[in-house]
Design a protein around this motif. Structure first.
Motif, PDB file in Angstrom:
ATOM      1  N   SER A  98       0.847  -1.204   0.000  1.00 17.52           N
ATOM      2  CA  SER A  98       0.000   0.000   0.000  1.00 17.52           C
ATOM      3  C   SER A  98       0.877   1.247   0.000  1.00 17.52           C
ATOM      4  CB  SER A  98      -0.911   0.010   1.235  1.00 17.52           C
ATOM      5  OG  SER A  98      -0.148   0.277   2.396  1.00 17.52           O
ATOM      6  N   ASP A 101       1.924   2.140   3.494  1.00 15.89           N
ATOM      7  CA  ASP A 101       3.048   1.389   4.061  1.00 15.89           C
ATOM      8  C   ASP A 101       4.386   1.824   3.459  1.00 15.89           C
ATOM      9  OD1 ASP A 101       1.439   0.033   5.780  1.00 15.89           O
ATOM     10  OD2 ASP A 101       1.484  -1.882   4.710  1.00 15.89           O
ATOM     11  N   SER A 193       6.011 -10.054  10.006  1.00 15.06           N
ATOM     12  CA  SER A 193       4.670  -9.720  10.516  1.00 15.06           C
ATOM     13  C   SER A 193       4.022  -8.618   9.659  1.00 15.06           C
ATOM     14  CB  SER A 193       4.699  -9.368  12.002  1.00 15.06           C
ATOM     15  OG  SER A 193       5.211  -8.101  12.202  1.00 15.06           O
ATOM     16  N   LEU A 194       4.823  -7.692   9.119  1.00  9.07           N
ATOM     17  CA  LEU A 194       4.245  -6.680   8.209  1.00  9.07           C
ATOM     18  C   LEU A 194       3.750  -7.335   6.918  1.00  9.07           C
ATOM     19  CD1 LEU A 194       6.736  -3.669   8.390  1.00  9.07           C
ATOM     20  CD2 LEU A 194       4.297  -3.605   8.872  1.00  9.07           C
ATOM     21  N   LYS A 196       2.569 -10.189   6.500  1.00  8.93           N
ATOM     22  CA  LYS A 196       1.341 -10.996   6.696  1.00  8.93           C
ATOM     23  C   LYS A 196       0.102 -10.220   6.241  1.00  8.93           C
ATOM     24  CE  LYS A 196       2.594 -13.969  10.616  1.00  8.93           C
ATOM     25  NZ  LYS A 196       3.150 -15.083   9.893  1.00  8.93           N
ATOM     26  N   ARG A 197       0.173  -8.874   6.324  1.00  3.30           N
ATOM     27  CA  ARG A 197      -0.968  -8.059   5.870  1.00  3.30           C
ATOM     28  C   ARG A 197      -1.320  -8.361   4.419  1.00  3.30           C
ATOM     29  NH1 ARG A 197       1.078  -2.038   7.620  1.00  3.30           N
ATOM     30  NH2 ARG A 197       1.283  -2.507   9.820  1.00  3.30           N
ATOM     31  N   TYR A 198      -0.323  -8.817   3.678  1.00  8.97           N
ATOM     32  CA  TYR A 198      -0.517  -8.993   2.234  1.00  8.97           C
ATOM     33  C   TYR A 198      -0.729 -10.443   1.838  1.00  8.97           C
ATOM     34  CZ  TYR A 198       1.008  -4.172   2.230  1.00  8.97           C
ATOM     35  OH  TYR A 198       1.088  -2.833   2.457  1.00  8.97           O
ATOM     36  N   ASP A 200      -2.284 -13.620   0.770  1.00  9.21           N
ATOM     37  CA  ASP A 200      -3.542 -13.837   0.059  1.00  9.21           C
ATOM     38  C   ASP A 200      -3.324 -14.983  -0.927  1.00  9.21           C
ATOM     39  OD1 ASP A 200      -5.757 -13.803  -1.533  1.00  9.21           O
ATOM     40  OD2 ASP A 200      -5.560 -11.721  -2.195  1.00  9.21           O
TER      41      ASP A 200
END
Ligand SMILES: NC(=O)c1ccc[n+]([C@@H]2O[C@H](COP(=O)([O-])OP(=O)(O)OC[C@H]3O[C@@H](n4cnc5c(N)ncnc54)[C@H](OP(=O)(O)O)[C@@H]3O)[C@@H](O)[C@H]2O)c1
Length: 290
Positions: A98, A101, A193-194, A196-198, A200
């Motif tokens: 994003s 980010d 861990s950052l 992980k937001r992505y 999919d």
């Protein structure tokens, strides 16, 4: 403090490289001012005998407060050494990261470093002495797939440091790049861990994103101790005329050289495989007569 004792401020000293450098440099007789965001980690550093101040490198008010505190601690003399270490890694395919980010990544690694430098440089310039150590990375001289955002921040740190080194040499201030290789810290944990937001399963990059998830355990055996970086910092601090760059551990200096020497296509193929990306397909033959 010893005769050669220096007053050293370290950003991001609450973990990893910054924390180790703070404890190591203090053990070598320097007066260390450890800074960071976590009050708990700062208290632990105080218990270890260090001066610890709260400073978020993205928060102008907290930087200004730290400058006032340092002035008070040093009778207005300021720092001998500033170590710009605070940073983290945002990794992921550039198509999916994003804007928010990516901007946050630059706010900390680049604009934060610049703001802290501008805040502490004037006293060094007025005194005609000082050293600024900017923690970049071997990844500031070579780029990895999925590292486009992070590597770009470290390339920026390299570039700004190269310019600043020449701009402030006339005032007796040295600027040094510290380039760690892969070091065992919380860095990979934060990165994973950052990322992980992505995560999919339907993402065209699902394979690469899933591989990042296991990066921490897979890469750990290649990681060096933060002490190698702390010692490189100490060498730069002790040197009368420090080098422009210190790679730590030194063996990592070969990394960028492989990058320069190997054909780009070969390097791309190796990196794509390592990152869980499909290497570029062989070029299709053009139809006859085209
Ligand atoms: N580990 C490696 O393999 C490696 C390799 C090359 C370069 N580096 C560089 O080394 C530096 C230190 O990383 P590390 O490996 O020691 O990782 P780490 O263990 O995660 O430590 C990073 C430190 O930076 C701090 N930080 C992050 N954002 C901050 C902010 N806005 N203001 C103040 N402090 C902030 C963190 O504080 P919080 O705990 O509050 O988040 C933490 O203390 C980074 O610049 C990184 O890019 C690391």
């Amino acid at each position: 403090m010893t005769a050669k004792s220096q007053t050293i401020l370290i950003t991001g000293a609450t973990s990893g490289i910054g924390r180790d450098a703070a404890l190591y440099l203090a053990s070598r007789g320097h007066r260390v001012i450890a800074t960071g965001r976590s009050e708990r980690a700062l208290s632990e550093l105080r218990e270890a005998g260090l001066t610890a101040l709260r400073m978020d490198v993205t928060d102008a008010a907290s930087i200004a407060r730290a400058v006032r505190d340092v002035d008070a601690l040093t009778d207005g003399d300021g720092l001998d050494v500033l170590i710009n270490n605070a940073g983290y890694g945002l990794f992921g395919p550039l198509e999916v990261l994003s804007d928010e980010d990516v901007r946050a990544q630059f706010e900390t690694n680049v604009f934060g470093l610049l703001a802290v430098t501008r805040a502490f440089l004037p006293r060094m310039r007025e005194r005609g002495a000082g050293k600024i150590l900017n923690v970049s990375s071997v990844g500031g001289r070579m780029t990895f797939p999925l590292g486009g955002a992070y590597n770009a921040t470290k390339y920026a740190v390299e570039s700004m440091s190269d310019a600043l080194r020449v701009e402030v040499a006339q005032f007796g201030v040295s600027v040094v790049l510290i380039e760690p290789g892969y070091i065992k810290t919380n860095f990979t944990g934060t990165t994973v861990s950052l990322a992980k937001r992505y995560a999919d399963e339907r993402s065209p990059y699902a394979n690469a994103l899933a591989l990042m998830d296991s990066a921490e355990s897979g890469l750990e055996r290649f990681a060096a101790s933060p002490r190698a970086v702390s010692k490189a910092m100490e060498r730069a601090i002790r040197a009368r005329r420090p080098r422009a760059r210190y790679v730590a551990p030194w063996i990592n200096a070969f990394g960028p050289w492989f990058g320069y020497l190997l054909p780009t296509r070969l390097l791309d193929w190796v990196f794509a495989r390592a990152a869980g990306l499909r290497p570029a397909p062989a070029p299709r033959a053009l139809p006859a007569g085209a």
